[in-house]
Design an enzyme around this catalytic site. Structure first.
Site, short mmCIF file in Angstrom:
data_model
loop_
_atom_site.label_atom_id
_atom_site.label_comp_id
_atom_site.label_asym_id
_atom_site.label_seq_id
_atom_site.Cartn_x
_atom_site.Cartn_y
_atom_site.Cartn_z
N VAL A 82 0.85 -1.20 0.00
CA VAL A 82 0.00 0.00 0.00
C VAL A 82 0.88 1.25 0.00
CG1 VAL A 82 -1.79 1.29 1.22
CG2 VAL A 82 -1.87 -1.22 1.19
N LYS A 83 0.59 2.13 -0.97
CA LYS A 83 1.39 3.34 -1.12
C LYS A 83 0.66 4.51 -0.45
CE LYS A 83 4.06 4.84 -5.16
NZ LYS A 83 3.96 4.96 -6.61
N VAL A 84 1.38 5.21 0.42
CA VAL A 84 0.78 6.36 1.11
C VAL A 84 1.68 7.58 0.88
CG1 VAL A 84 -0.37 4.98 2.90
CG2 VAL A 84 1.96 5.78 3.30
#
Ligand code: E4P
EC number: 2.2.1.2
Length: 218
Positions: A82-84
């Site tokens: 997951v990219k934040v």
């Protein structure tokens, strides 16, 4: 050094995966928009044939919505990363995901100070954007060197440096020399990495000389 491909185009990813050149994939909202397909469907499909991590980015900017998006993306497949974004809310979401055993990629990093924050929450990857720094007249590669040096000096930091916003083969080489663990490369640049005029010239000569022998290997 690991190679990720920076695209949401499934056909291009499949071609590179089949060639044995891929360790993972990164996408972002702009790349999803360019690919013109449903986001969740696209990430689901990529995760099925890519063995390594596939970065899928949250779209919201507020904590609550980003958290829900991150949790949903995490359910797509075991290899989703997951990219934040590197914002206070983004890192809070990232920390919660990390605490639940989820791999995360902290994106939009433009300073070593930001990279220290990402390491503090136990991010799996930090993505410094080289090309976008070069675009505003700064030396993007210096940032890769700084982050690599800092992370190496503190063995308790497990965060990997993922060199992003790559514009050409020289960026890939310089990122490797500067200590990046991973480089995420647009497909066009990965293809350019094969190119050298002496390879073409040498092969042409070998083919001609081999034909002159009149022999066959098979
Ligand atoms: C990284 O994960 C980003 O998707 C990407 O490398 C950004 O590159 P750009 O600056 O070419 O858009």
């Amino acid at each position: 050094m690991k190679f990720f491909v920076d695209t949401a185009n499934v056909d291009e990813i499949r071609e590179l995966a089949d060639a044995g050149l891929l360790d993972g994939v990164t996408t972002n909202p702009s790349l999803i928009n360019k690919a013109g397909r449903d986001f969740i469907e696209t990430i689901t499909e990529i995760c099925k044939f890519v063995d390594g991590p596939v970065s899928a980015e949250v779209a919201a900017t507020d904590y609550e919505t980003m958290m829900k998006e991150g949790e949903k993306l995490a359910t797509i497949a075991d290899n989703v990363c997951v990219k934040v974004p590197l914002t206070p809310a983004g890192l809070k979401v990232g920390k919660n995901l990390v605490d639940n055993g989820q791999a995360i990629n902290v994106t939009l990093c433009f300073s070593a100070a930001q990279a220290l924050l990402a390491a503090k929450i136990g991010a799996t990857y930090i993505s410094p954007f080289i090309g976008r720094l070069d675009d505003i007249g700064q030396e993007g590669m210096t940032l890769i060197r700084e982050i690599s040096d800092i992370y190496t000096a503190y063995p308790e930091i497990d965060t990997q440096v993922l060199a992003a916003s790559i514009r050409g083969p020289q960026h890939v080489v310089q990122a490797a020399l500067s200590g990046a663990d991973v480089v995420t490369v647009p497909p066009k640049v990965l293809h350019q990495m094969f190119n050298h005029p002496l390879t073409d010239k040498g092969l042409e000569q070998f083919v001609a000389d081999w034909q002159a022998t009149g022999q066959s290997i098979l």
